[in-house]
Design an enzyme around this catalytic site. Structure first.
Site, PDB file in Angstrom:
ATOM      1  N   GLU A   1     -25.263  29.675  -5.146  1.00 54.39           N
ATOM      2  CA  GLU A   1     -26.062  29.100  -6.240  1.00 54.39           C
ATOM      3  C   GLU A   1     -25.542  29.554  -7.600  1.00 54.39           C
ATOM      4  OE1 GLU A   1     -27.249  26.716  -4.818  1.00 54.39           O
ATOM      5  OE2 GLU A   1     -29.381  26.844  -5.310  1.00 54.39           O
TER       6      GLU A   1
ATOM      7  N   THR B   1     -27.271  19.695 -16.759  1.00 57.92           N
ATOM      8  CA  THR B   1     -27.931  20.992 -16.584  1.00 57.92           C
ATOM      9  C   THR B   1     -28.140  21.648 -17.944  1.00 57.92           C
ATOM     10  OG1 THR B   1     -26.700  21.144 -14.540  1.00 57.92           O
ATOM     11  CG2 THR B   1     -27.815  23.140 -15.234  1.00 57.92           C
TER      12      THR B   1
HETATM   13  P1  ADP Z   1     -28.780  20.463  -6.902  1.00 56.44           P
HETATM   14  O1  ADP Z   1     -29.666  20.611  -8.114  1.00 56.44           O
HETATM   15  O2  ADP Z   1     -29.081  19.226  -6.140  1.00 56.44           O
HETATM   16  O3  ADP Z   1     -28.691  21.703  -6.055  1.00 56.44           O
HETATM   17  P2  ADP Z   1     -26.665  21.310  -8.422  1.00 56.44           P
HETATM   18  O4  ADP Z   1     -26.418  20.516  -9.673  1.00 56.44           O
HETATM   19  O5  ADP Z   1     -27.362  22.607  -8.497  1.00 56.44           O
HETATM   20  O6  ADP Z   1     -27.333  20.327  -7.392  1.00 56.44           O
HETATM   21  O7  ADP Z   1     -25.284  21.681  -7.720  1.00 56.44           O
HETATM   22  C1  ADP Z   1     -24.244  20.848  -7.715  1.00 56.44           C
HETATM   23  C2  ADP Z   1     -23.034  21.557  -8.326  1.00 56.44           C
HETATM   24  O8  ADP Z   1     -22.471  22.455  -7.385  1.00 56.44           O
HETATM   25  C3  ADP Z   1     -21.967  20.545  -8.662  1.00 56.44           C
HETATM   26  O9  ADP Z   1     -21.329  20.949  -9.856  1.00 56.44           O
HETATM   27  C4  ADP Z   1     -21.000  20.662  -7.494  1.00 56.44           C
HETATM   28  O10 ADP Z   1     -19.677  20.317  -7.853  1.00 56.44           O
HETATM   29  C5  ADP Z   1     -21.096  22.137  -7.119  1.00 56.44           C
HETATM   30  N1  ADP Z   1     -20.776  22.367  -5.708  1.00 56.44           N
HETATM   31  C6  ADP Z   1     -19.795  23.135  -5.217  1.00 56.44           C
HETATM   32  N2  ADP Z   1     -19.790  23.120  -3.879  1.00 56.44           N
HETATM   33  C7  ADP Z   1     -20.793  22.323  -3.483  1.00 56.44           C
HETATM   34  C8  ADP Z   1     -21.298  21.923  -2.223  1.00 56.44           C
HETATM   35  N3  ADP Z   1     -20.740  22.309  -1.089  1.00 56.44           N
HETATM   36  N4  ADP Z   1     -22.362  21.114  -2.211  1.00 56.44           N
HETATM   37  C9  ADP Z   1     -22.939  20.688  -3.365  1.00 56.44           C
HETATM   38  N5  ADP Z   1     -22.517  21.030  -4.586  1.00 56.44           N
HETATM   39  C10 ADP Z   1     -21.441  21.852  -4.657  1.00 56.44           C
END
Ligand code: ADP
Length: 307
Positions: free
Chosen positions: A128, A181
């Site tokens: 995260e 974000t």
């Molecule tokens: P959510 O709010 O749905 O969790 P986020 O915006 O927090 O989505 O996370 C997505 C970010 O994390 C993107 O920048 C993405 O490129 C990065 N990321 C890296 N690896 C992964 C993965 N395995 N799955 C999803 N997002 C990933």
């Protein structure tokens, strides 16, 4: 056992009053992953389908989370990770958390479960941290423990699993718009007037009590956010209209899922959840925006093995 196919669920964080501390696990929305133990040491992301995400281990949340686990264990094991993405990144329903939590859960199982599900939370939080710059636990905790979770403290980390009333269902609409974000962060104020803080922690206590006593009416009146929602909701098209439609069609409460743009409605019974979904669908169809709607039971188990 050298390979596991798993379901890594989507999650709804914050739940109105519980910014950064509460979350719950969904059942019908989630990714699939295949995690394998191989002879050659090192962590490799060998396949990603369904999304354009980094294949480099140190840039993918799944790789970073597993790295943290293996480092703690002091073992140089070979792990291959395949990710079949169904949760869209940036949707606000824990796309990154599903990968981080799913990867550490499966690797832990393949290694004979040296860590408890609660202990896995801190490794998944490293993923995260990569995704958002902030090692929050409000999505990875419900993915790993199932049901509803509360982060009582971040330092030291103290995460509690709450009770899951069996008749709770979630309706989630994901408007396919990009909320940066940086924008969803910049609208938040970093100090809170005492009167609002009192209102908010009263509701957190009410929600926890409502979940344990299975008092649906109390759960509903506690799903209120006087701190974040008034500021962030302006970034989500038709937020107020959707929320009002959900409440007038029987939802217990509705609010922003994670940092948005998804909007959740918590309902008693699947019939109400489906009715709310169809009313929200009517509202969003008029906007001309693309959207997904999910109706799901609360998943009390969390991540699970698929055959
Ligand atoms: P959510 O709010 O749905 O969790 P986020 O915006 O927090 O989505 O996370 C997505 C970010 O994390 C993107 O920048 C993405 O490129 C990065 N990321 C890296 N690896 C992964 C993965 N395995 N799955 C999803 N997002 C990933």
């Amino acid at each position: 056992m050298d390979s596991l196919k798993i379901f890594a669920p989507a999650t709804v964080a914050n739940l109105s009053c519980g910014f950064d501390v509460m979350g719950c696990c969904l059942d019908t929305v989630g990714d699939e992953m295949i995690i394998s133990k191989v002879a050659e040491p090192g962590i490799k992301i060998t396949k990603i389908e369904g999304a354009d995400l980094p294949m480099e281990t140190h840039k993918n949340v799944a790789g970073v989370a597993v790295e943290a686990l293996l480092q703690k264990l002091g073992k140089d094991v070979g792990i291959h990770i395949e990710i079949y993405k169904k949760i869209k990144a940036g949707s606000g329903i824990g796309s990154s958390a599903a990968s981080s939590a799913g990867a550490v859960w499966a690797v832990n199982k393949l290694l004979g479960s040296p860590f408890s599900p609660t202990e896995l939370i801190s490794f998944a939080m490293e993923g995260e941290k990569l995704a958002s710059g902030n090692a929050h636990a409000d999505n990875v905790a419900p993915a790993l423990l199932g049901g509803f979770t509360l982060v009582r403290s971040y330092s030291p980390l103290d995460v509690l699993k709450l009770n899951t009333p069996q008749d709770l269902f979630m309706t989630v609409i994901h408007p396919q718009i990009e909320v940066k974000t940086s924008d969803s962060r910049s609208v938040i104020k970093h100090t809170v007037p005492l009167t609002k803080a009192i209102h908010q922690w009263g509701n957190v206590g009410g929600l926890v009590t409502g979940l344990f006593t299975e008092n649906y009416e109390l759960i509903g009146r506690s799903l209120e956010d006087v701190i974040i929602e008034p500021l962030r909701s302006i970034l989500i098209p038709e937020f107020q209209t959707v929320k009002e439609a959900a409440l007038s069609n029987g939802a217990l409460g509705a609010g922003i899922s994670g940092s948005g743009p998804s909007i959740f409605s918590l309902c008693k019974g699947i019939d109400t959840a489906q009715k709310v979904a169809s009313e929200i669908e009517k509202i969003y169809t008029k906007t001309g925006l693309d959207f997904d709607i999910h109706v799901s039971k609360i998943n009390d188990q969390g991540i699970r093995i698929l055959n």
